[in-house]
Write a protein that holds these residues in place. Structure first.
Motif, PDB file in Angstrom:
ATOM      1  N   LEU A 168      -9.561  -5.767   4.941  1.00 26.39           N
ATOM      2  CA  LEU A 168      -8.556  -5.053   4.176  1.00 26.39           C
ATOM      3  C   LEU A 168      -7.750  -4.151   5.096  1.00 26.39           C
ATOM      4  CD1 LEU A 168      -7.562  -4.159   1.256  1.00 26.39           C
ATOM      5  CD2 LEU A 168      -9.280  -2.338   1.441  1.00 26.39           C
ATOM      6  N   ILE A 169      -6.436  -4.193   4.949  1.00 23.17           N
ATOM      7  CA  ILE A 169      -5.558  -3.262   5.669  1.00 23.17           C
ATOM      8  C   ILE A 169      -5.405  -1.994   4.831  1.00 23.17           C
ATOM      9  CG2 ILE A 169      -3.133  -2.806   6.245  1.00 23.17           C
ATOM     10  CD1 ILE A 169      -4.232  -4.357   8.413  1.00 23.17           C
ATOM     11  N   VAL A 170      -5.531  -0.840   5.494  1.00 21.30           N
ATOM     12  CA  VAL A 170      -5.366   0.450   4.840  1.00 21.30           C
ATOM     13  C   VAL A 170      -4.428   1.296   5.704  1.00 21.30           C
ATOM     14  CG1 VAL A 170      -6.552   2.495   3.981  1.00 21.30           C
ATOM     15  CG2 VAL A 170      -7.671   0.272   3.842  1.00 21.30           C
ATOM     16  N   SER A 171      -3.530   2.015   5.054  1.00 14.32           N
ATOM     17  CA  SER A 171      -2.559   2.861   5.754  1.00 14.32           C
ATOM     18  C   SER A 171      -2.884   4.336   5.557  1.00 14.32           C
ATOM     19  CB  SER A 171      -1.157   2.582   5.204  1.00 14.32           C
ATOM     20  OG  SER A 171      -0.243   3.566   5.622  1.00 14.32           O
ATOM     21  N   SER A 172      -2.550   5.133   6.534  1.00 10.85           N
ATOM     22  CA  SER A 172      -2.704   6.584   6.410  1.00 10.85           C
ATOM     23  C   SER A 172      -1.767   7.146   5.341  1.00 10.85           C
ATOM     24  CB  SER A 172      -2.438   7.264   7.753  1.00 10.85           C
ATOM     25  OG  SER A 172      -1.119   6.984   8.193  1.00 10.85           O
ATOM     26  N   LEU A 173      -0.770   6.386   4.919  1.00 11.50           N
ATOM     27  CA  LEU A 173       0.155   6.831   3.881  1.00 11.50           C
ATOM     28  C   LEU A 173      -0.419   6.649   2.482  1.00 11.50           C
ATOM     29  CD1 LEU A 173       3.467   5.356   5.352  1.00 11.50           C
ATOM     30  CD2 LEU A 173       2.590   7.698   5.546  1.00 11.50           C
ATOM     31  N   THR A 174      -1.556   5.960   2.391  1.00  9.13           N
ATOM     32  CA  THR A 174      -2.205   5.689   1.113  1.00  9.13           C
ATOM     33  C   THR A 174      -3.337   6.689   0.893  1.00  9.13           C
ATOM     34  OG1 THR A 174      -1.766   3.333   1.439  1.00  9.13           O
ATOM     35  CG2 THR A 174      -3.374   3.910  -0.247  1.00  9.13           C
ATOM     36  N   PRO A 175      -3.369   7.360  -0.263  1.00 10.00           N
ATOM     37  CA  PRO A 175      -4.495   8.257  -0.525  1.00 10.00           C
ATOM     38  C   PRO A 175      -5.800   7.448  -0.616  1.00 10.00           C
ATOM     39  CG  PRO A 175      -3.006   8.156  -2.424  1.00 10.00           C
ATOM     40  CD  PRO A 175      -2.410   7.320  -1.350  1.00 10.00           C
TER      41      PRO A 175
ATOM     42  N   THR B  87      -5.064  -1.719  -4.431  1.00 11.42           N
ATOM     43  CA  THR B  87      -6.276  -1.835  -3.617  1.00 11.42           C
ATOM     44  C   THR B  87      -7.518  -1.567  -4.464  1.00 11.42           C
ATOM     45  OG1 THR B  87      -5.119  -1.251  -1.581  1.00 11.42           O
ATOM     46  CG2 THR B  87      -7.501  -0.890  -1.613  1.00 11.42           C
ATOM     47  N   ILE B  88      -7.457  -0.568  -5.322  1.00 10.39           N
ATOM     48  CA  ILE B  88      -8.588  -0.240  -6.193  1.00 10.39           C
ATOM     49  C   ILE B  88      -8.869  -1.396  -7.153  1.00 10.39           C
ATOM     50  CG2 ILE B  88      -9.305   1.273  -8.092  1.00 10.39           C
ATOM     51  CD1 ILE B  88      -7.808   3.537  -6.476  1.00 10.39           C
ATOM     52  N   LYS B  89      -7.836  -1.943  -7.752  1.00 10.37           N
ATOM     53  CA  LYS B  89      -8.025  -3.080  -8.661  1.00 10.37           C
ATOM     54  C   LYS B  89      -8.653  -4.254  -7.908  1.00 10.37           C
ATOM     55  CE  LYS B  89      -5.657  -6.059 -11.926  1.00 10.37           C
ATOM     56  NZ  LYS B  89      -4.411  -6.604 -12.401  1.00 10.37           N
ATOM     57  N   PHE B  90      -8.172  -4.526  -6.712  1.00 11.85           N
ATOM     58  CA  PHE B  90      -8.729  -5.593  -5.876  1.00 11.85           C
ATOM     59  C   PHE B  90     -10.219  -5.371  -5.633  1.00 11.85           C
ATOM     60  CE2 PHE B  90     -10.059  -6.382  -1.478  1.00 11.85           C
ATOM     61  CZ  PHE B  90     -10.059  -7.776  -1.459  1.00 11.85           C
ATOM     62  N   LEU B  91     -10.590  -4.167  -5.220  1.00  9.59           N
ATOM     63  CA  LEU B  91     -11.994  -3.875  -4.909  1.00  9.59           C
ATOM     64  C   LEU B  91     -12.894  -4.026  -6.131  1.00  9.59           C
ATOM     65  CD1 LEU B  91     -11.510  -0.847  -2.498  1.00  9.59           C
ATOM     66  CD2 LEU B  91     -12.362  -3.134  -1.891  1.00  9.59           C
TER      67      LEU B  91
ATOM     68  N   TYR C  16       0.791  -1.229   0.000  1.00  7.75           N
ATOM     69  CA  TYR C  16       0.000   0.000   0.000  1.00  7.75           C
ATOM     70  C   TYR C  16       0.824   1.281   0.000  1.00  7.75           C
ATOM     71  CZ  TYR C  16       0.832  -0.802   5.008  1.00  7.75           C
ATOM     72  OH  TYR C  16       1.411  -1.069   6.220  1.00  7.75           O
ATOM     73  N   LEU C  17       2.121   1.161  -0.053  1.00  3.95           N
ATOM     74  CA  LEU C  17       2.940   2.375  -0.040  1.00  3.95           C
ATOM     75  C   LEU C  17       3.063   2.950  -1.445  1.00  3.95           C
ATOM     76  CD1 LEU C  17       5.806   1.266   2.353  1.00  3.95           C
ATOM     77  CD2 LEU C  17       3.827   2.711   2.883  1.00  3.95           C
ATOM     78  N   PRO C  18       3.172   4.273  -1.555  1.00  4.47           N
ATOM     79  CA  PRO C  18       3.427   4.874  -2.866  1.00  4.47           C
ATOM     80  C   PRO C  18       4.777   4.391  -3.413  1.00  4.47           C
ATOM     81  CG  PRO C  18       2.704   6.538  -1.301  1.00  4.47           C
ATOM     82  CD  PRO C  18       2.957   5.279  -0.521  1.00  4.47           C
ATOM     83  N   GLU C  19       4.872   4.341  -4.727  1.00  7.11           N
ATOM     84  CA  GLU C  19       6.086   3.873  -5.398  1.00  7.11           C
ATOM     85  C   GLU C  19       7.288   4.707  -4.976  1.00  7.11           C
ATOM     86  OE1 GLU C  19       7.050   4.744  -9.770  1.00  7.11           O
ATOM     87  OE2 GLU C  19       6.087   2.767  -9.795  1.00  7.11           O
TER      88      GLU C  19
ATOM     89  N   GLY D  56       1.969  -0.239  -3.647  1.00  2.00           N
ATOM     90  CA  GLY D  56       0.644  -0.467  -4.209  1.00  2.00           C
ATOM     91  C   GLY D  56       0.436   0.274  -5.509  1.00  2.00           C
ATOM     92  N   GLY D  57       1.503   0.777  -6.104  1.00  3.20           N
ATOM     93  CA  GLY D  57       1.430   1.538  -7.349  1.00  3.20           C
ATOM     94  C   GLY D  57       2.009   2.920  -7.156  1.00  3.20           C
ATOM     95  N   LYS D  58       1.907   3.734  -8.200  1.00  4.90           N
ATOM     96  CA  LYS D  58       2.479   5.078  -8.151  1.00  4.90           C
ATOM     97  C   LYS D  58       2.005   5.873  -6.942  1.00  4.90           C
ATOM     98  CE  LYS D  58       4.139   6.899 -12.332  1.00  4.90           C
ATOM     99  NZ  LYS D  58       4.031   7.402 -13.620  1.00  4.90           N
ATOM    100  N   ARG D  59       0.698   5.885  -6.720  1.00  4.57           N
ATOM    101  CA  ARG D  59       0.117   6.618  -5.577  1.00  4.57           C
ATOM    102  C   ARG D  59       0.049   5.756  -4.319  1.00  4.57           C
ATOM    103  NH1 ARG D  59      -4.513  10.386  -6.096  1.00  4.57           N
ATOM    104  NH2 ARG D  59      -5.597   8.785  -4.919  1.00  4.57           N
TER     105      ARG D  59
END
Length: 177
Positions: free
Chosen positions: A133-140, A114-118, A89-92, A106-109
């Protein structure tokens, strides 16, 4: 390289202990197998572990877990009561080597995987099924929220943990009925 359990893994593990009993479980991106093994111990009726990384697949098989190699849902058939996903889930970070990046980015951003998964998860979820699902505050999250809405999902935050550099959350996602 196989992702080794860290704070995110342990936070997710606690929720699996509560929810896996008598469920058919899919652990996507299983890595070390911590979540799949937890589901087995919690009394899941079936557990399928899956990972894109062949090294992780070999490791999971060596643990005695029913395992297939799959890029998200590409080789997954059927529906599950509980789908577990602790995505990268971290930005590239272009300084990170490609192998390490597979377990962290998790990709550029940071939200693309996560979006593809959903977008793919709904057809593999039983009517009353749950996604953890795990989500981080570092992920938009703007596009993640939009995707949840478009897929007609609702989410609840089950647990969270503040670390020095981020806050982690476990989201419970379900189809709106």
């Amino acid at each position: 390289m196989v992702y080794q359990p860290r704070e995110d893994s342990h936070l997710l593990q606690e929720e699996i202990r509560k929810l896996a009993k008598d469920k058919s479980v899919l652990d996507l991106g299983s890595g070390s197998g911590i979540q799949a093994r937890t589901a087995v111990v919690a009394g899941a009726k079936s557990v399928l572990a899956s990972d894109i990384n062949q090294e992780a697949v070999n490791h999971l098989i060596s643990l005695g877990l029913y395992t297939i190699r799959s890029d998200l849902f590409s080789n997954i058939a059927g529906q599950f009561d509980l789908i577990i996903f602790n995505p990268p889930y971290l930005p590239e970070d272009r300084r990170e080597d490609k192998q390490s990046s597979l377990t962290t980015s998790g990709g550029k951003r940071g939200d693309e995987l996560t979006i593809k998964f959903l977008k793919e998860a709904k057809e593999h979820l039983t009517e009353n099924g749950i996604i953890l699902l795990i989500v981080s505050s570092l992920t938009p999250k703007d596009k993640i929220f939009w995707t949840l809405h478009r897929q007609d999902f609702s989410k609840t935050v089950l647990s969270s943990k503040k670390l020095a550099f981020e806050e982690l959350e476990v989201w419970k996602i379900m189809k709106n009925l």
